[in-house]
Design a protein around this motif. Structure first.
Motif, PDB file in Angstrom:
ATOM      1  N   ALA A  25      25.727  42.583  56.463  1.00  0.00           N
ATOM      2  CA  ALA A  25      26.050  42.061  57.791  1.00  0.00           C
ATOM      3  C   ALA A  25      27.530  42.232  58.107  1.00  0.00           C
ATOM      4  N   LEU A  26      27.843  42.525  59.361  1.00  0.00           N
ATOM      5  CA  LEU A  26      29.235  42.513  59.796  1.00  0.00           C
ATOM      6  C   LEU A  26      29.760  41.086  59.779  1.00  0.00           C
ATOM      7  N   THR A  27      28.953  40.140  60.279  1.00  0.00           N
ATOM      8  CA  THR A  27      29.284  38.714  60.156  1.00  0.00           C
ATOM      9  C   THR A  27      28.017  37.940  59.811  1.00  0.00           C
ATOM     10  N   TYR A  28      28.207  36.838  59.107  1.00  0.00           N
ATOM     11  CA  TYR A  28      27.140  35.869  58.857  1.00  0.00           C
ATOM     12  C   TYR A  28      27.502  34.605  59.623  1.00  0.00           C
ATOM     13  N   VAL A  29      26.638  34.182  60.550  1.00  0.00           N
ATOM     14  CA  VAL A  29      26.883  33.002  61.381  1.00  0.00           C
ATOM     15  C   VAL A  29      26.202  31.806  60.733  1.00  0.00           C
ATOM     16  N   HIS A  30      27.016  30.843  60.301  1.00  0.00           N
ATOM     17  CA  HIS A  30      26.527  29.696  59.537  1.00  0.00           C
ATOM     18  C   HIS A  30      26.705  28.429  60.374  1.00  0.00           C
ATOM     19  N   GLY A  31      25.582  27.876  60.844  1.00  0.00           N
ATOM     20  CA  GLY A  31      25.653  26.726  61.731  1.00  0.00           C
ATOM     21  C   GLY A  31      25.353  25.394  61.095  1.00  0.00           C
ATOM     22  N   HIS A  32      25.105  25.350  59.797  1.00  0.00           N
ATOM     23  CA  HIS A  32      24.720  24.106  59.120  1.00  0.00           C
ATOM     24  C   HIS A  32      25.840  23.067  59.237  1.00  0.00           C
ATOM     25  N   SER A  33      25.437  21.800  59.447  1.00  0.00           N
ATOM     26  CA  SER A  33      26.457  20.794  59.744  1.00  0.00           C
ATOM     27  C   SER A  33      26.328  19.482  58.980  1.00  0.00           C
ATOM     28  N   VAL A  34      25.187  19.183  58.340  1.00  0.00           N
ATOM     29  CA  VAL A  34      25.025  17.851  57.747  1.00  0.00           C
ATOM     30  C   VAL A  34      24.841  17.881  56.230  1.00  0.00           C
ATOM     31  N   GLY A  35      24.849  19.046  55.626  1.00  0.00           N
ATOM     32  CA  GLY A  35      24.703  19.116  54.178  1.00  0.00           C
ATOM     33  C   GLY A  35      26.053  19.029  53.495  1.00  0.00           C
ATOM     34  N   GLY A  36      26.046  19.243  52.205  1.00  0.00           N
ATOM     35  CA  GLY A  36      27.284  19.299  51.456  1.00  0.00           C
ATOM     36  C   GLY A  36      27.660  20.754  51.227  1.00  0.00           C
ATOM     37  N   THR A  37      27.649  21.178  49.974  1.00  0.00           N
ATOM     38  CA  THR A  37      27.893  22.580  49.643  1.00  0.00           C
ATOM     39  C   THR A  37      26.593  23.336  49.879  1.00  0.00           C
TER      40      THR A  37
END
Length: 380
Positions: free
Chosen positions: A270-282
């Motif tokens: 991928a050129l970019t990976y879009v990561h939208g996760h917001s409530v987890g930890g690592t």
């Protein structure tokens, strides 16, 4: 030591972060000479052992609210029977604070237990008001009845310290480090390295798949957006995401991808990976992307900043900001690749499964020797 790993779908890891952690940690503990028992549900492995771990299959009620707790309840009863037959565990590792109501049974058996509390589940929109209240109560139970708490992020440590006055042991996940892109796999799927943007997530509002799609649509990107993922209990949200995509031919939904080699090739290519996760930890998906050398555009929350650092990623708070980030990556793919290299280096230095397993081994030894006990807490 005899170590029981309870509260997940078990191994082989086919589903999520907990299962991957159990597999990566459990096989290393087994290789170190410990007897590891993993309680499993769902599809059976054909052999009674897997990578040195003993597999114990028990049923579960297949409903969103009851599945985890029902399976863990049967696992605890199995542990009770084993203890009475003098074959029980010396130590239990319980994954998911939602299982905390069953902790008193383990304590009755005098099995010391550490609970991996995961992220802030009560913030997930899939839970109703009742579900949210349950998860918040379960956090308090985990604090009161565990001999130790495991937090996979500093942000989670801080939450339990501020909310409950409770200390926890910081042990993150590990990251798989990939040497390069499997171009043959990408070609089979119709893609080329650097030729697309990627989202990999369960379709849940707090993972912001909708924001990724909306931000991409607002951009002038020429490379397609490839969206991997689905959710068994989120038909309405899935429909919302698809509606946001409209008829945009640049957006491609692949659904769930269970071919790990292909998924790794998508991360690495991928050129970019879009990561939208917001409530987890690592988050394991973020670590996998970093280990693959992906240039990460992450939703701006403390957990994601903690894992990525300031140099290895770029952050967005809304669709407009994401659109700018995507356009910038296409305008300067070399800079995006450099950030991907920095992300892989950070993952290789900070998120190492051998180190993670060694930390779990030390924790289990402390539990077995009763060097860790519950402390008085406040709040809750």
């Amino acid at each position: 030591m005899r170590i029981a790993m309870v509260g997940t779908r078990g191994v082989p890891a086919r589903y999520g972060g907990f299962e991957t952690a159990v597999e990566e940690i459990g096989k290393r503990l087994a290789a170190g000479g410990h007897e590891v028992m993993v309680y499993c549900r769902g599809e059976r492995h054909p052999e009674p052992e897997y990578l040195g771990m003993r597999l114990i299959y028990l049923p579960a009620i297949e409903r969103k609210v009851a599945e985890t707790l029902s399976h863990t309840g049967l696992s605890v009863l199995h542990a009770f029977r084993g203890k009475m037959a003098r074959e029980g565990a010396d130590v239990a590792l319980l994954f998911n604070a939602a299982n905390a109501p069953l902790l008193p049974v383990l304590r009755t058996l005098r099995i010391p237990v550490a609970t991996h509390v995961d992220g802030l589940e009560w913030k997930r929109t899939k839970w109703s008001g009742t579900g949210q209240r349950y998860y918040r109560a379960a956090e308090s139970m985990a604090v009161r009845w565990s001999d130790a708490l495991i937090a996979d992020a500093v942000g989670i440590q801080e939450y339990y310290r501020e909310k409950f006055g409770a200390e926890s042991v910081f042990i993150p996940y590990g990251a798989p480090i990939l040497a390069g892109t499997d171009t043959a796999k990408l070609a089979e799927a119709g893609y080329e390295p650097g030729g697309f943007h990627l989202v990999v997530a369960r379709f849940e509002p707090e993972n912001h798949v909708h924001l990724a799609v909306e931000g991409y649509r607002r951009s002038s990107a020429r490379r397609p957006l490839v969206v991997v993922g689905s959710a068994p209990y989120a038909d309405a949200y899935t429909a919302q995401v698809i509606e946001l995509a409209g008829e945009d031919p640049r957006i491609r939904f692949l659904g769930g991808v269970w071919d790990q080699d292909l998924l790794d090739a998508l991360y690495a290519g991928a050129l970019t990976y879009v990561h939208g996760h917001s409530v987890g930890g690592t988050n394991p998906s973020l670590l996998r992307a970093m280990g693959a050398g992906a240039s990460v555009l992450a939703f701006d929350v403390n957990f994601n900043r903690e894992v990525l650092g300031e140099e290895a990623g770029r952050f967005f708070a809304d669709a407009g900001e994401l659109a700018v980030r995507i356009e910038a990556a296409e305008a300067d793919p070399g800079a995006a690749a450099d950030r991907g290299d920095a992300a892989r280096k950070r993952a290789a230095e900070r998120y190492v499964w051998d180190d993670v397993a060694a930390s779990y081994e030390r924790l289990c030894a402390d539990l077995a020797e009763r060097r860790l006990t519950r402390k008085t807490v406040r709040g809750g």
